[in-house]
Scaffold this motif. Structure first.
Motif, mmCIF file in Angstrom:
data_model
loop_
_atom_site.group_PDB
_atom_site.id
_atom_site.type_symbol
_atom_site.label_atom_id
_atom_site.label_comp_id
_atom_site.label_asym_id
_atom_site.label_seq_id
_atom_site.Cartn_x
_atom_site.Cartn_y
_atom_site.Cartn_z
ATOM 1 N N GLY A 14 0.990 4.996 -5.083
ATOM 2 C CA GLY A 14 1.908 5.603 -3.925
ATOM 3 C C GLY A 14 2.813 5.378 -3.519
ATOM 4 N N SER A 15 3.150 3.944 -3.589
ATOM 5 C CA SER A 15 3.670 3.171 -2.726
ATOM 6 C C SER A 15 5.625 3.904 -3.165
ATOM 7 C CB SER A 15 3.341 1.567 -3.131
ATOM 8 O OG SER A 15 3.444 0.942 -4.107
ATOM 9 N N TYR A 63 8.531 -0.992 -3.079
ATOM 10 C CA TYR A 63 8.465 -2.288 -4.035
ATOM 11 C C TYR A 63 9.452 -3.117 -4.702
ATOM 12 C CZ TYR A 63 6.994 -3.324 -8.748
ATOM 13 O OH TYR A 63 6.295 -4.476 -9.966
ATOM 14 N N LEU A 64 11.226 -2.205 -4.779
ATOM 15 C CA LEU A 64 11.797 -2.975 -4.899
ATOM 16 C C LEU A 64 12.551 -3.655 -4.483
ATOM 17 C CD1 LEU A 64 13.152 -2.429 -8.670
ATOM 18 C CD2 LEU A 64 15.151 -1.754 -7.300
ATOM 19 N N GLN A 65 12.165 -3.950 -3.022
ATOM 20 C CA GLN A 65 12.699 -4.635 -1.775
ATOM 21 C C GLN A 65 12.092 -5.668 -2.128
ATOM 22 O OE1 GLN A 65 12.751 -2.816 1.855
ATOM 23 N NE2 GLN A 65 14.169 -2.194 1.357
ATOM 24 N N LYS A 119 -3.756 -0.395 -9.250
ATOM 25 C CA LYS A 119 -4.961 -0.176 -8.801
ATOM 26 C C LYS A 119 -4.772 0.995 -7.875
ATOM 27 C CE LYS A 119 -7.345 -4.437 -8.192
ATOM 28 N NZ LYS A 119 -7.937 -5.780 -7.669
ATOM 29 N N ASN A 120 -6.037 1.689 -7.179
ATOM 30 C CA ASN A 120 -6.208 3.725 -6.376
ATOM 31 C C ASN A 120 -6.701 2.751 -5.145
ATOM 32 O OD1 ASN A 120 -4.220 4.993 -6.821
ATOM 33 N ND2 ASN A 120 -5.595 6.010 -8.687
ATOM 34 N N ASN A 135 0.935 -1.173 0.061
ATOM 35 C CA ASN A 135 -0.027 0.101 -0.180
ATOM 36 C C ASN A 135 0.896 1.334 -0.488
ATOM 37 O OD1 ASN A 135 0.469 0.453 2.843
ATOM 38 N ND2 ASN A 135 -1.486 0.464 4.084
ATOM 39 N N TYR A 136 0.078 2.640 0.185
ATOM 40 C CA TYR A 136 0.471 3.526 -0.274
ATOM 41 C C TYR A 136 1.802 4.026 0.753
ATOM 42 C CZ TYR A 136 -2.484 6.198 3.058
ATOM 43 O OH TYR A 136 -2.959 6.465 4.329
ATOM 44 N N LYS A 137 1.683 3.331 2.107
ATOM 45 C CA LYS A 137 2.214 3.136 3.297
ATOM 46 C C LYS A 137 3.467 2.436 3.250
ATOM 47 C CE LYS A 137 -0.390 5.517 7.159
ATOM 48 N NZ LYS A 137 -1.588 5.054 7.552
#
Lengths: 153, 189
Positions: free
Chosen positions: B127-128, B133-135, B185-186, B65-67
């Motif tokens: 928003g992430s 993401y790469l991790q 997705k948002n 998620n974005y957090k």
């Protein structure tokens, strides 16, 4: 024969340095051939993300780069992450034509092996990168690499 | 004088000139090779209403998620635990009913081998953070790499990297890398 033995008598023998330029030139050519010039000047700030399971990108001629990050001159261009292709800022819509142009410049046989390296700043939001990925899918450039540097633990 | 001597050019400074050039090239060039995580993007397929049904047990869902928080198979998870979970999912050592099915595939060197049908599905919010993401991608890659390495050690008594191309292909057939990067997705707060 004593008359030939004049000059540096008892002094140190001089070392013949006439082959030194040749040696240095050889080194010079080695470096000229084995290295490549920096191709683009970065307009965006990129702090590479870290990863451990890295693979090397072989054959630079097969790789095209897309740079994503905050502009270096943030006064002029703002702080929003921007995409850089070649030497200029671009939008997501430009990626397709960029990929086409890159593909055109390659040899016919190399085209399927083309890799796109995404060099993005670690703090970029995924939204921009997802847009880029969608554009790459549209352009049929499916082989990608997320550029990262080795994490030092 | 019968022979006219040509005056010699002083070549003593060629070394200096060459050194200057050499230093210029040393400074201006980069030897570094680019490294990164290689992925294949899925080709765009026309949207169809009747997509083939995928069994729930064959899909390993990872949501980001974005957090930068992870939700793995409906459970909250830390990035550090993801590797073990992914490995268990891919291998399914105890043939649990909630982990992926296996189908027998003919593989060189191994004979008939049960190959997992599992697919890892990675979804992220717009928003992430890229690093997060790469991790996640890195951990998933690490899970595959470790499994392949283990198998190479068991079967060929050497590291996966040291195996021949045919051996590597055989191992890749047993552990095919199936990471699906789904459409974004948002996710609302």
């Amino acid at each position: 024969m004593a008359k030939f033995r004049k000059g540096n008598k008892g002094g140190q023998q001089k070392i013949n340095t006439s082959s030194l330029p040749d040696i240095v030139f050889m080194l010079l050519f080695f470096f000229m051939v084995s290295t490549s010039m920096k191709e683009v000047t970065l307009l965006v700030k990129i702090k590479s993300p870290e990863a451990t399971e890295l693979t090397k990108l072989e054959k630079k001629s097969l790789v095209s780069y897309i740079y994503i990050g905050e502009p270096l001159s943030s006064k002029k261009y703002g702080k929003e992450p921007r995409i850089q292709l070649n030497d200029a800022f671009a939008t997501v819509d430009d990626i397709e034509s960029y990929i086409m142009a890159e593909r055109e410049s390659m040899k016919e046989a190399d085209r399927p092996k083309m890799t796109v390296s995404i060099k993005a700043d670690a703090d970029t939001q995924m939204g921009t990168i997802t847009d880029v990925k969608q554009a790459l899918r549209k352009a049929q450039a499916l082989k990608i690499s997320y550029s990262a540097r080795k994490a030092n633990k | 004088m019968a022979k006219k001597e040509t005056p010699e050019v002083n070549a003593g400074s060629t070394a200096d000139i060459a050194f200057l050039l050499l230093i210029f090239f040393l400074v201006s060039t980069t030897m570094s090779t680019d490294t990164g995580l290689s992925r294949m993007l899925p080709p765009i397929v026309p949207q169809t209403d009747d997509a083939p049904p995928v069994k729930e047990r064959n899909v390993f869902t990872v949501l980001l998620n974005y957090k930068n928080q992870l939700l793995v198979e409906g459970e909250w998870c830390e990035v550090s635990d993801l590797r073990e979970k992914a490995k268990e999912f891919i291998e399914n050592p105890l043939d649990k009913p909630n982990l992926p099915e296996k189908s027998d595939v003919e593989v060189e060197f191994f004979g008939t081998y049960p190959v997992s049908k599992g697919v890892i599905s990675l979804q992220n919010d717009r928003g992430s953070q890229y690093q997060a993401y790469l991790q996640v991608q890195n951990e998933l890659q690490a899970a595959y790499n470790e499994l392949r390495n283990d198998l190479a050690k068991r079967k060929f008594n050497k590291e996966f990297k040291e195996c021949s191309d045919a051996e590597q292909d055989a191992i890749k057939k047993i552990y095919p890398q199936r990471i699906s990067e789904a459409e974004p997705k948002n996710i609302k707060k």
